[in-house]
Design a protein around this motif. Structure first.
Motif, mmCIF file in Angstrom:
data_model
loop_
_atom_site.group_PDB
_atom_site.id
_atom_site.type_symbol
_atom_site.label_atom_id
_atom_site.label_comp_id
_atom_site.label_asym_id
_atom_site.label_seq_id
_atom_site.Cartn_x
_atom_site.Cartn_y
_atom_site.Cartn_z
ATOM 1 N N ILE A 184 51.220 40.852 29.354
ATOM 2 C CA ILE A 184 50.868 39.592 30.014
ATOM 3 C C ILE A 184 51.677 39.468 31.291
ATOM 4 N N GLY A 185 51.083 38.802 32.296
ATOM 5 C CA GLY A 185 51.779 38.643 33.561
ATOM 6 C C GLY A 185 51.240 37.478 34.367
ATOM 7 N N LEU A 186 51.838 37.269 35.531
ATOM 8 C CA LEU A 186 51.425 36.228 36.474
ATOM 9 C C LEU A 186 51.224 36.862 37.845
ATOM 10 N N THR A 187 50.197 36.399 38.565
ATOM 11 C CA THR A 187 49.938 36.879 39.919
ATOM 12 C C THR A 187 49.738 35.704 40.866
ATOM 13 N N TYR A 188 50.358 35.800 42.034
ATOM 14 C CA TYR A 188 50.111 34.844 43.112
ATOM 15 C C TYR A 188 49.507 35.604 44.282
ATOM 16 N N LEU B 163 46.017 39.594 31.976
ATOM 17 C CA LEU B 163 46.029 40.351 30.720
ATOM 18 C C LEU B 163 45.602 41.782 31.032
ATOM 19 N N PRO B 164 46.550 42.686 31.315
ATOM 20 C CA PRO B 164 46.205 44.070 31.653
ATOM 21 C C PRO B 164 46.042 44.951 30.409
ATOM 22 N N GLY C 103 43.981 51.127 34.699
ATOM 23 C CA GLY C 103 43.349 50.308 33.682
ATOM 24 C C GLY C 103 42.543 49.176 34.265
ATOM 25 N N ILE C 104 42.300 48.182 33.445
ATOM 26 C CA ILE C 104 41.547 46.999 33.833
ATOM 27 C C ILE C 104 42.414 45.772 33.604
ATOM 28 N N LYS C 105 42.281 44.803 34.514
ATOM 29 C CA LYS C 105 43.073 43.583 34.411
ATOM 30 C C LYS C 105 42.141 42.373 34.409
ATOM 31 N N CYS C 106 42.240 41.565 33.370
ATOM 32 C CA CYS C 106 41.486 40.315 33.291
ATOM 33 C C CYS C 106 42.433 39.164 33.622
ATOM 34 N N SER C 107 41.961 38.244 34.447
ATOM 35 C CA SER C 107 42.822 37.165 34.922
ATOM 36 C C SER C 107 42.140 35.815 34.770
ATOM 37 N N TYR C 108 42.962 34.802 34.509
ATOM 38 C CA TYR C 108 42.468 33.436 34.417
ATOM 39 C C TYR C 108 43.154 32.589 35.486
#
Length: 235
Positions: free
Chosen positions: A90-94, A133-134, A155-160
């Motif tokens: 799990i992570g955070l992106t700005y 969510l990578p 891979g693939i990264k899904c983000s909310y």
């Protein structure tokens, strides 16, 4: 007397042999134990240069658009040498995008337009904060004895989308919009990271649009993220 000396020598050799065998077994057991627990669980931090694809006509970037992300990945080796693995976390992106497409109006009724070259404005950008969510497949040359190795992670990264903000400032207009209804709350894309030790190059390409709705000059907004930068892995 000679028999006593011989007996003493025999007992000493027997004891040394037993001690040596015990030490070898102990070292072997320790080695196997460490190897069986070896994982590449990591914290990661990235810095990217952000751009957009599938942009409207006359769209252009202004200045430098940046992105930052960080999180934790759990490593799950899938072969005996542990050079291949899956990882998730799990992570955070700005992400920040500085460009010439003005977003005005309100969060429930936003409007979009390309800023004319003759228009003077001081600021125009939009930003997003996302929970990531990578899920990635990993190859590396690592061993349990060394944390410095070559890697290729993809891979693939899904983000909310948890928050967003658009700002447009000119001599006549000063607009700030939060929680734009046209932004796509669910975003996903593919990424690749490759390098040596802690420093690695990184690329991400969005597979769906940042906008779920919205038009500019009758054209639907279908802009996708394309981000290039570096990522650091810390054990």
């Amino acid at each position: 007397m000679n028999r006593q000396i011989l007996r003493a020598c025999f007992f000493m050799l027997t004891a040394c042999t037993a001690f040596s065998q015990e030490k070898i077994v102990s070292e072997t057991d320790t080695k196997v134990k460490i190897d069986s627990l070896y994982r590449e669980d990591q914290f990661y931090f990235s810095f990217t240069y952000n751009s957009l694809k599938n942009t409207p006509k006359d769209y252009s970037k202004n200045k430098f658009s940046t992105g930052f992300s960080g999180g934790f990945l759990r490593d799950m080796p899938i072969n005996k040498k542990r050079t291949f693995a899956f990882a998730t976390g799990i992570g955070l992106t700005y992400n920040n995008y500085v460009q010439n497409m003005a977003i005005t109006g309100t969060s429930n009724l936003p409007s979009y337009a390309i800023i004319e070259s003759t228009t003077s404005y001081s600021k125009n950008q939009f930003s997003q904060l996302l929970i990531d969510l990578p899920l990635e497949l990993r190859w590396r040359t690592s061993t349990y004895e060394s944390t410095k190795f070559w890697r290729i992670y993809g891979g693939i990264k899904c983000s909310y989308l948890v928050s967003d903000k658009s700002i447009y400032k000119s001599d006549l207009v000063n607009t700030t919009i939060k929680n734009n209804k046209d932004f796509n709350p669910f975003q996903y894309g593919v990424y690749l990271a490759s390098g040596y030790n802690t420093l690695n190059v990184y690329a991400y390409y969005g597979l769906n649009s940042l906008f779920k709705s919205g038009q500019i000059a009758g054209e639907s907004l279908q802009m996708k993220a394309f981000n290039l930068g570096v990522v650091f892995y810390i054990l």
